[in-house]
Design an enzyme around this catalytic site. Structure first.
Site, mmCIF file in Angstrom:
data_model
loop_
_atom_site.group_PDB
_atom_site.id
_atom_site.type_symbol
_atom_site.label_atom_id
_atom_site.label_comp_id
_atom_site.label_asym_id
_atom_site.label_seq_id
_atom_site.Cartn_x
_atom_site.Cartn_y
_atom_site.Cartn_z
ATOM 1 N N GLN A 164 -3.750 -2.171 -18.730
ATOM 2 C CA GLN A 164 -2.969 -1.666 -17.601
ATOM 3 C C GLN A 164 -1.521 -1.481 -18.049
ATOM 4 O OE1 GLN A 164 -0.734 -4.075 -15.853
ATOM 5 N NE2 GLN A 164 0.107 -2.561 -14.466
ATOM 6 N N LYS A 186 -3.788 3.928 -11.389
ATOM 7 C CA LYS A 186 -3.953 2.767 -10.506
ATOM 8 C C LYS A 186 -2.825 2.715 -9.484
ATOM 9 C CE LYS A 186 -4.415 -2.301 -10.643
ATOM 10 N NZ LYS A 186 -3.397 -2.637 -9.636
ATOM 11 N N HIS A 214 -1.963 -2.848 -4.602
ATOM 12 C CA HIS A 214 -1.495 -3.929 -5.473
ATOM 13 C C HIS A 214 -1.772 -5.296 -4.863
ATOM 14 C CE1 HIS A 214 1.001 -3.923 -9.241
ATOM 15 N NE2 HIS A 214 1.003 -5.213 -8.999
ATOM 16 N N ARG A 271 0.929 -6.810 -2.648
ATOM 17 C CA ARG A 271 2.073 -7.458 -3.273
ATOM 18 C C ARG A 271 3.268 -6.529 -3.455
ATOM 19 N NH1 ARG A 271 0.514 -12.179 -5.779
ATOM 20 N NH2 ARG A 271 1.826 -11.941 -7.619
ATOM 21 N N GLY A 329 -8.392 -7.157 -1.526
ATOM 22 C CA GLY A 329 -9.080 -7.775 -0.398
ATOM 23 C C GLY A 329 -10.469 -8.296 -0.691
#
Length: 439
Positions: free
Chosen positions: A179, A297, A321, A324, A354
């Site tokens: 990432q 992403k 995210h 966040r 989630g």
């Protein structure tokens, strides 16, 4: 008239016209007593015992909270501002109604699938998480090793606390993703892309939802910084958790592949490293130097999904995210069906945020997701028991995925479809009034 029924060993008794059955009593024979009562075998391996007792991700979370200092636990557990995005994302999965089929042979179900041009034994992988060794010292090595053994992908964050090369060594035969944050010092980001390619990582996540750090209020209240700062509150919180500090102080100091300075709060570190000026041209630059699959992403609307499909990326991750960054951001699971409808034939649409239960994963796959990623669920396992805890988290989710598929009576992931799920409505947008001043 009283109808007498067979007593099957019980003595009938009539009271006021009603037939009563009186149970015969006897003292149990010792041999029969031991047959009826089995004492649980004592496991002297305390870690194995507590992990085997955990039946859900929430069970692992409770263990993690007991074993981890508040600042480190809250960094994982918390989200931005009032944590509305995170809670909405979890509630969205709870607001699901399943529609099972009947009379299908599900004695054996196949949980395998393909994503970004390669296989996975399960329909979920481990998402990138930053500062992971602060949660538990085994960090990314535990995640990569457990993922490899389970046959699922592992993704390393730019802000991970283990090098690209060490992750490859921990998961030499599995699928490793990287990432990428595009940082102010572009040379750092470009160097990481080159190293990931040379190490054989097959997929790159280009992250677009972090121009600056979100307001992580729990971190500010806890004074969470890197390296950890010692205060009276820290000491008081550490007293019942000596094992964490022993691990932290007797293992190699934290190192970051992308940061040369590590002083300050997490938000300060992110703001000093991230570049709020990144544009589509940066995506094109990374595309030109990356030989594998390129995935974006942090996508949060249909329009951007269509634009990325036109640009020829290999996949997207619908994500806020984990709640966040921008609080009150769109819920990925709600966004999923429309995005799949618009671009699902052109690229792999995946999602995170989630997910706390295998049924959440099944619901996402039924609504068209090609794959899902877990973040906090993996970290709860890590904090609860290192690599063994990560393995337990994967086992719990895998078992829940299989059970949900069997109860839905589908044999393979490909059989899941929107007919199996209804997204129940709790929040719905009000009709927007345009040009109100002219009405």
């Amino acid at each position: 008239m009283v109808l007498l029924l067979p007593s099957w060993g019980r003595t009938p008794h009539v009271t006021k016209g009603k037939l009563m059955a009186k149970v015969q009593r006897q003292l149990p024979h010792p041999t029969e007593l031991f047959d009826l009562i089995k004492f649980k075998k004592l496991d002297l391996n305390l870690k194995r015992a507590r992990l085997s007792d955990a039946q859900t991700i929430d069970d692992l979370r409770k263990i993690a909270k007991r074993r981890t200092p508040a600042a480190a636990f809250d960094y994982t557990d918390g989200a931005a501002d009032d944590e509305i995005s995170m809670n909405r994302a979890r509630q969205a999965f709870k607001d699901v109604e399943f529609h099972p089929s009947i009379l299908n042979d599900v004695s054996n179900v196949d949980t395998s699938c393909e994503v970004f041009g390669g296989p996975s034994a399960l329909p979920f992988g481990i998402a990138p998480t930053g500062f992971t060794r602060l949660m538990q010292t085994e960090g990314e090595l535990a995640g990569a090793s457990a993922a490899g053994k389970a046959g699922i992908p592992f993704c390393l964050s730019t802000l991970g606390t283990t090098s690209i090369e060490d992750v490859k060594a921990a998961n030499p035969h599995g699928r490793n993703f990287f990432q990428l944050y595009v940082m102010r010092q572009r040379e750092i980001s470009y160097g990481l892309v080159k190293r990931a390619a040379e190490a054989g990582f097959d997929t790159l996540f280009f992250t677009v939802d972090t121009p600056i750090a979100g307001a992580r209020l729990r971190d500010k209240r806890n004074g969470f910084s890197i390296p950890p700062q010692i205060s009276l509150g820290t000491v008081a919180n550490a007293i019942p958790r000596p094992w964490w500090w022993v691990d932290f102080l007797t293992t190699p100091t934290l190192s970051f592949a992308s940061l040369s300075s590590t002083g300050g709060t997490v938000g300060e570190l992110l703001n000093s490293a991230m570049d709020p000026s990144i544009q589509f041209s940066d995506l094109e630059e990374i595309r030109s130097m990356w030989p594998g699959k390129l995935v974006v992403k942090g996508v949060q609307n249909v329009e951007d999904s269509k634009k990325l499909a036109d640009l020829g990326v290999d996949g997207i991750i619908l994500s806020n995210h984990g709640g966040r960054q921008l609080d009150r951001a769109p819920v990925p699971f709600w966004l999923l069906p429309e995005v799949v409808r618009e671009v699902g034939k052109d690229l792999d649409v995946t999602m995170d945020t989630g997910i706390m239960h295998g049924a959440d994963i099944v619901a996402a796959m039924a609504m068209g997701a090609k794959f899902t990623f877990i973040g906090r669920a993996y970290l709860y396992g890590l904090m609860a028991g290192g690599e063994a805890g990560v393995t337990r988290a994967i086992e719990i989710l895998a078992e829940q995925v299989r059970r949900t598929m069997q109860l839905l009576q589908v044999e393979t992931i490909d059989e899941l479809s929107p007919k199996h799920v209804t997204q129940l409505t709790r929040l719905a947008p009000r009709t927007q009034v345009h040009n109100l001043e002219h009405s």
